[in-house]
Design an enzyme around this catalytic site. Structure first.
Site, PDB file in Angstrom:
ATOM      1  N   GLU A 127       0.801  -1.214   0.000  1.00  0.00           N
ATOM      2  CA  GLU A 127       0.000   0.000   0.000  1.00  0.00           C
ATOM      3  C   GLU A 127       0.834   1.265   0.000  1.00  0.00           C
ATOM      4  O   GLU A 127       1.977   1.271   0.443  1.00  0.00           O
ATOM      5  CB  GLU A 127      -0.889   0.017   1.256  1.00  0.00           C
ATOM      6  CG  GLU A 127      -1.895  -1.110   1.247  1.00  0.00           C
ATOM      7  CD  GLU A 127      -2.961  -0.952   2.319  1.00  0.00           C
ATOM      8  OE1 GLU A 127      -3.945  -1.699   2.260  1.00  0.00           O
ATOM      9  OE2 GLU A 127      -2.828  -0.099   3.198  1.00  0.00           O
ATOM     10  N   CYS A 140       3.458   8.412   1.686  1.00  0.00           N
ATOM     11  CA  CYS A 140       3.984   7.387   2.587  1.00  0.00           C
ATOM     12  C   CYS A 140       4.218   6.124   1.752  1.00  0.00           C
ATOM     13  O   CYS A 140       3.282   5.554   1.201  1.00  0.00           O
ATOM     14  CB  CYS A 140       2.962   7.158   3.695  1.00  0.00           C
ATOM     15  SG  CYS A 140       3.431   5.884   4.859  1.00  0.00           S
ATOM     16  N   CYS A 147       6.826  -7.609   6.738  1.00  0.00           N
ATOM     17  CA  CYS A 147       7.998  -7.143   7.485  1.00  0.00           C
ATOM     18  C   CYS A 147       8.573  -8.331   8.245  1.00  0.00           C
ATOM     19  O   CYS A 147       7.814  -9.154   8.749  1.00  0.00           O
ATOM     20  CB  CYS A 147       7.582  -6.042   8.468  1.00  0.00           C
ATOM     21  SG  CYS A 147       8.975  -5.238   9.304  1.00  0.00           S
ATOM     22  N   CYS A 151       6.989  -5.807  15.683  1.00  0.00           N
ATOM     23  CA  CYS A 151       6.567  -4.833  16.685  1.00  0.00           C
ATOM     24  C   CYS A 151       5.112  -5.142  17.057  1.00  0.00           C
ATOM     25  O   CYS A 151       4.276  -5.318  16.173  1.00  0.00           O
ATOM     26  CB  CYS A 151       6.716  -3.416  16.142  1.00  0.00           C
ATOM     27  SG  CYS A 151       8.401  -3.102  15.582  1.00  0.00           S
ATOM     28  N   CYS A 154       2.020  -3.099  15.800  1.00  0.00           N
ATOM     29  CA  CYS A 154       1.984  -2.794  14.367  1.00  0.00           C
ATOM     30  C   CYS A 154       1.310  -3.920  13.607  1.00  0.00           C
ATOM     31  O   CYS A 154       1.675  -5.089  13.767  1.00  0.00           O
ATOM     32  CB  CYS A 154       3.414  -2.598  13.844  1.00  0.00           C
ATOM     33  SG  CYS A 154       3.494  -2.431  12.046  1.00  0.00           S
ATOM     34  N   CYS A 401      -0.135   5.573   8.156  1.00  0.00           N
ATOM     35  CA  CYS A 401       1.140   4.950   7.791  1.00  0.00           C
ATOM     36  C   CYS A 401       1.510   3.910   8.839  1.00  0.00           C
ATOM     37  O   CYS A 401       1.255   4.097  10.014  1.00  0.00           O
ATOM     38  CB  CYS A 401       2.260   5.979   7.798  1.00  0.00           C
ATOM     39  SG  CYS A 401       2.325   7.009   6.361  1.00  0.00           S
TER      40      CYS A 401
HETATM   41  N1  SAH Z   1       9.476  -0.176   9.763  1.00  0.00           N
HETATM   42  C1  SAH Z   1       9.693   1.200   9.907  1.00  0.00           C
HETATM   43  C2  SAH Z   1       8.783   2.052   9.031  1.00  0.00           C
HETATM   44  C3  SAH Z   1       7.348   1.648   8.907  1.00  0.00           C
HETATM   45  S1  SAH Z   1       6.331   1.859  10.317  1.00  0.00           S
HETATM   46  C4  SAH Z   1       9.569   1.603  11.357  1.00  0.00           C
HETATM   47  O1  SAH Z   1       9.151   0.769  12.156  1.00  0.00           O
HETATM   48  O2  SAH Z   1       9.935   2.726  11.681  1.00  0.00           O
HETATM   49  C5  SAH Z   1       6.038   3.619  10.357  1.00  0.00           C
HETATM   50  C6  SAH Z   1       5.643   4.139  11.757  1.00  0.00           C
HETATM   51  O3  SAH Z   1       4.288   3.785  12.105  1.00  0.00           O
HETATM   52  C7  SAH Z   1       6.523   3.569  12.859  1.00  0.00           C
HETATM   53  O4  SAH Z   1       6.901   4.542  13.787  1.00  0.00           O
HETATM   54  C8  SAH Z   1       5.592   2.566  13.473  1.00  0.00           C
HETATM   55  O5  SAH Z   1       6.035   2.233  14.739  1.00  0.00           O
HETATM   56  C9  SAH Z   1       4.259   3.276  13.417  1.00  0.00           C
HETATM   57  N2  SAH Z   1       3.109   2.390  13.632  1.00  0.00           N
HETATM   58  C10 SAH Z   1       2.991   1.098  13.293  1.00  0.00           C
HETATM   59  N3  SAH Z   1       1.795   0.607  13.672  1.00  0.00           N
HETATM   60  C11 SAH Z   1       1.118   1.615  14.251  1.00  0.00           C
HETATM   61  C12 SAH Z   1      -0.183   1.735  14.849  1.00  0.00           C
HETATM   62  N4  SAH Z   1      -1.008   0.699  14.906  1.00  0.00           N
HETATM   63  N5  SAH Z   1      -0.547   2.916  15.357  1.00  0.00           N
HETATM   64  C13 SAH Z   1       0.296   3.989  15.283  1.00  0.00           C
HETATM   65  N6  SAH Z   1       1.529   3.932  14.736  1.00  0.00           N
HETATM   66  C14 SAH Z   1       1.954   2.764  14.230  1.00  0.00           C
HETATM   67 FE1  SF4 Z   2       8.003  -3.693  10.761  1.00  0.00          FE
HETATM   68 FE2  SF4 Z   2       5.812  -2.523  11.763  1.00  0.00          FE
HETATM   69 FE3  SF4 Z   2       7.968  -2.822  13.309  1.00  0.00          FE
HETATM   70 FE4  SF4 Z   2       8.000  -1.025  11.307  1.00  0.00          FE
HETATM   71  S1  SF4 Z   2       6.675  -0.962  13.106  1.00  0.00           S
HETATM   72  S2  SF4 Z   2       9.600  -2.546  11.828  1.00  0.00           S
HETATM   73  S3  SF4 Z   2       6.735  -2.117   9.773  1.00  0.00           S
HETATM   74  S4  SF4 Z   2       6.733  -4.495  12.425  1.00  0.00           S
END
Ligand code: SAH
Ligand code: SF4
Length: 428
Positions: A127, A140, A147, A151, A154, A401
């Site tokens: 996306e 974005c 991935c 996390c 996420c 994002c």
């Molecule tokens: N993998 C990279 C970039 C993609 S995630 C990273 O982790 O930085 C982009 C941002 O969105 C990151 O800061 C991530 O922690 C945040 N993010 C992911 N899931 C989320 C959620 N459910 N609510 C708010 N922010 C979220």
């Molecule tokens: Fe991967 Fe989501 Fe963690 Fe970013 S926040 S590194 S996309 S698992």
């Protein structure tokens, strides 16, 4: 499945075998056997033209012309490349193509946010999201399908990594957004009113791309995936975005977000040179180990030191620390105070982005209350560090994002737990 052929990904420092993304190096795969030129640097295009039969000088000249048509004019059809001899255009079209990611679905939010569900030629969904503001328009961009990391808050973290996106699939997102926004010369945006930039915006120092009358002014690598685990393709794509003869967007308008892949960070500053955002999300080992498990490998101190050493960081170009607000997990006053202490201890030119948690089906977390988030932000501001709360955008189309969920079916809590446990075992 066609893509079970395993190979190590260049730039990927963990020895995790991944499915093959491309057949000819750097080339986005296509069913019709033609070579997609999007994503390839000019010298590589010249090499391919030479390999197809042109003499070296011709190949170089044609590569320069074609490159200009691709990135300056957004042309996808060789027939429109009017400074190339008429007879040569079909010759090129037989052997080469100018691709765009396929659009599965395009959604438009009431607040102007737009989201596209895209598909690679080998059938994987990913996306991209466009977020317009008064003074800028931010795209974005995704770097991987899924991935490898996990996390806990996420949604992408519940998905298996399917594969790295190629440089063409990454820069292709920017090209597609420009198509959709009508931003190529003679497109709709050339008649659009001038957008006034905020006074604190840095001046462009390279490239000719200005945001006057443009909708797409900024790029964030914050879609699906960990960009530093797909380093080479992300670098090659961003080089095309920054190339003065390419898309010519200033590196100051591009931000790469990482969960903290410490060994790749200096290289990112040196070889790409874009702004850095770090997904910190917690200030103690215990909590960060839980919510950003890569912390068990690269801890907070090591990460902050790498930020302090990040080439190009300065007060004029601060590092963004992303902090997702999770109720009763990382949102206490003392967490905010510890965050200020840490950022000061490492003398970091920092700003903090507080992100209200965006919940998804099966998650174990809740978003902090608005009062809690406000207080948390105040404490950081009182410590002398900017900590705005990011306003959720495009919620009606699930467009945040890092939380791109169209591609996945709804999962139960038990299923989510199982997926995380599986990933944990694979990463151990
Ligand atoms: N993998 C990279 C970039 C993609 S995630 C990273 O982790 O930085 C982009 C941002 O969105 C990151 O800061 C991530 O922690 C945040 N993010 C992911 N899931 C989320 C959620 N459910 N609510 C708010 N922010 C979220
Ligand atoms: Fe991967 Fe989501 Fe963690 Fe970013 S926040 S590194 S996309 S698992």
């Amino acid at each position: 499945m066609a893509d079970t052929n395993l190979m190590p990904i260049p730039g990927h420092i963990d020895p995790v075998p991944l499915p093959r993304a491309d057949v000819v190096e750097g080339v986005t795969p296509r069913d019709d056997g033609r070579i997609d030129l999007i994503g390839l640097p000019r010298p590589r295009i010249a090499e391919l033209f030479e390999a197809a039969g042109l003499d070296r000088k011709q190949a170089k000249l044609r590569a320069k012309q074609v490159f200009h048509w691709l990135y300056h004019r957004g042309v996808t059809d060789f027939a429109e490349m009017t400074d190339i001899a008429k007879a040569m255009r079909p010759w090129l079209a037989e052997r080469f193509a100018v691709g765009r990611p396929a659009i599965v679905e395009a959604q438009h939010s009431v607040d102007g946010t737009r989201k596209w569900l895209l598909q690679t030629a080998d059938g994987h969904d990913y996306e991209m999201v466009f977020i317009p503001d008064a003074d800028r328009g931010t795209l974005c961009v995704s770097s991987q399908v899924g991935c490898t990391l996990n996390c806990r808050f996420c949604h992408t973290g519940t998905m298996r990594l399917v594969r790295n996106l190629t440089a063409g699939e990454i820069v292709g997102q920017v090209m597609l957004a420009r198509d959709a926004l009508g931003e190529w010369p003679n497109g709709a945006a050339s008649q659009a009113p001038t957008i006034v930039l905020r006074a604190d915006d840095d001046e462009e120092d390279e490239g000719s791309y200005t945001s006057d009358g443009r909708l797409l002014t900024n790029i964030v690598m914050m879609g699906m995936g960990e960009p530093l685990y797909n380093f080479d393709n992300v670098r090659d794509a961003l080089k095309l975005v920054m190339d003065g003869d390419g898309l010519a967007l200033s590196k100051r308008r591009i931000t790469l977000s990482t969960s903290g892949i410490v060994p790749q960070m200096a290289k990112c500053g040196e070889e790409i040179g874009v702004n850095l955002a770090v997904s910190l999300h917690a200030v103690t080992k215990e909590v960060r180990d839980e919510i950003v498990p890569i912390n068990r490998k690269y801890g907070i101190e090591e990460l902050l030191q790498a930020c302090a050493d990040y080439p190009g960081a300065s007060n004029a170009r601060r590092i963004t620390f992303e902090y997702v607000m999770l109720k009763d997990k990382n949102d206490r006053d003392e967490d905010a105070r510890e965050l200020v202490r840490l950022l000061k201890h490492y003398k970091l030119p920092a700003k903090v982005n507080l992100i209200p948690f965006n919940p998804w089906p099966g998650t174990q977390y809740e978003c902090s209350t608005p009062e809690r988030i406000r207080r948390f932000s105040e404490i950081i501001f009182e410590g002398g560090i900017s900590a705005p709360v990011r306003t959720p955008r495009g919620r009606d189309i699930d467009a945040a994002c890092g939380q791109l969920k169209t591609a996945a079916e709804k999962k139960s809590r038990a299923e989510v737990d199982r997926l995380f446990a599986e990933k944990e075992a694979a990463l151990a």
